[in-house]
Design an enzyme around this catalytic site. Structure first.
Site, PDB file in Angstrom:
ATOM      1  N   CYS B  96       0.845  -1.185   0.000  1.00 25.40           N
ATOM      2  CA  CYS B  96       0.000   0.000   0.000  1.00 25.40           C
ATOM      3  C   CYS B  96       0.884   1.240   0.000  1.00 25.40           C
ATOM      4  CB  CYS B  96      -0.881  -0.021   1.257  1.00 25.40           C
ATOM      5  SG  CYS B  96      -1.980   1.378   1.403  1.00 25.40           S
ATOM      6  N   GLU B 139      -8.980  -0.950  -2.132  1.00 21.33           N
ATOM      7  CA  GLU B 139      -9.281   0.495  -2.172  1.00 21.33           C
ATOM      8  C   GLU B 139     -10.563   0.826  -1.421  1.00 21.33           C
ATOM      9  OE1 GLU B 139      -6.888   2.137  -2.911  1.00 21.33           O
ATOM     10  OE2 GLU B 139      -5.758   0.731  -4.151  1.00 21.33           O
ATOM     11  N   HIS B 142     -10.079   1.315   2.168  1.00 24.22           N
ATOM     12  CA  HIS B 142      -9.598   2.647   2.569  1.00 24.22           C
ATOM     13  C   HIS B 142     -10.770   3.584   2.881  1.00 24.22           C
ATOM     14  CE1 HIS B 142      -5.259   2.463   2.137  1.00 24.22           C
ATOM     15  NE2 HIS B 142      -5.330   1.968   0.913  1.00 24.22           N
TER      16      HIS B 142
HETATM   17 ZN   LIG Z   1      -3.724   1.062   0.062  1.00 23.50          ZN
END
Ligand SMILES: [Zn+2]
Lengths: 173, 174
Positions: B96, B139, B142
């Protein structure tokens, strides 16, 4: 000026080894880095990067009391190593089969020949005394090509060893 | 264009849940362009989520087309994405941009179906598989304040569930 050391600890497994050793290092002002700690057989083993502003004698003295009280054998090497030097694996290999003399040597020789750089290897013996089953997992880096490793492994598969190889493509997001 | 600054853990803002986008328009389009520019400027990056640049709205970009031999939809802008179904689980290695110098194994659904708005505000449906599905799930995490560190599994996990490669050829002479 601080230096990195590789601290190796081996002793009969019992609760409190990790806590005892790391507490002693913390109190002595050491900085801890990458580590591998696990029970192998009845023993507990630690390989630990330790950073310290002193000599290996100082480190030896720091761990001496806890080593004595927990019955641990300690070995210290001065290393050139540093943190943040990771190398990404691009291949993951699992091998298992009836445990036979020389299975590790055979498989790893074939892989080394085909250009495998082993980054991590874990192996175990399952089953029982009469029918031991050998299990090995490798994460590594193909210096030449993954296809070369794949064809190399076909040779050992024919000895009744089960092999699976998977390319590792790390997803960065 | 200037790349946006990527927040890195332990910045606690990465752990917060982002609310949905309410308004489509020029401001959103400009932000998406900058977010995409930032993703493409990051080596190996195949996805980015708005919270990674400190913009707490449910916006994700994924594009796995730079990876050879990996099927996918190309550039996907996903606004307010909703995963509708998950199928199969596989282990894969992830890193990441917000967690430098560390990669680890994570279990993800092999196949997902999803709806998301594109940057113009049109609702789209997607079926994503494998590597692309992994990127999308990473994603979307997140947006919910989750990092792949929250989902790490040990190397033992899934050890024998992977497919064996075929074409065993054993008639060699040693
Ligand atoms: Zn990430």
């Amino acid at each position: 000026m601080s230096s990195w050391y590789m601290l190796t600890v081996v002793g009969e497994d019992r609760p409190g080894i990790v806590a005892g050793v790391t507490a002693a290092l913390f109190k002595g002002g050491c900085n801890l880095g990458e580590a591998s700690m696990m029970r192998l057989g009845g023993s507990f083993t630690i390989m630990l990067m330790v950073e310290l502003g002193g000599s290996d004698d100082v480190l030896q003295q720091l761990v001496e009391p806890v080593a004595r009280s927990l019955g641990l054998h300690v070995h210290i090497d001065s290393i050139e190593g540093q943190l943040h030097r990771h190398r990404e694996p691009d291949v993951s290999i699992t091998v298992y089969g009836a445990d036979k003399t020389g299975i590790v040597a055979r498989v790893t020789a074939v892989l080394a020949e085909a250009g495998l750089h082993i980054l991590e290897l874990e192996s175990d013996v399952a089953g029982n005394r009469e029918n031991p089953v050998y299990v090995m997992h490798i994460e590594g880096y193909a210096e030449k090509s993954i296809d070369l490793l794949r064809s190399a492994l076909k040779v050992v598969e024919c000895d009744g060893i089960e092999v699976s190889l998977e390319a590792v493509d790390t997803m960065i997001g | 264009m200037v790349e946006l600054e990527i927040l890195t853990y332990p910045d606690q803002r990465l752990k917060q849940v982002s609310p949905p986008v309410r308004q489509f328009g020029e401001e959103l389009r400009v932000f998406i362009a900058r977010l995409e520019f930032t993703m493409r400027g990051s080596p190996g990056g195949v996805g980015i989520a708005a919270p990674q640049v400190g913009y707490f709205q449910r916006i994700v970009i994924v594009d796995v087309s730079a990876k050879p031999k990996i099927p996918g939809h190309g550039r996907m802008v996903l606004v307010n994405p909703e995963i509708l179904s998950w199928e199969g689980m596989t282990r894969g290695r992830e890193g990441c941009m917000s967690v430098p110098d560390f990669t680890g194994n994570v279990m993800r659904a092999e196949r997902i179906t999803m709806t998301a708005f594109d940057e113009e505000g049109n609702l789209q449906e997607y079926l994503c598989e494998g590597y692309e599905a992994r990127a999308v799930q990473h994603e979307i995490d997140h947006l919910d304040g989750l990092l792949f560190l929250d989902r790490l599994v040990s190397r033992h996990t899934d050890l024998f569930r992977r497919k064996k490669y075929d074409n065993k050829i054993c008639n060699y002479s040693a």
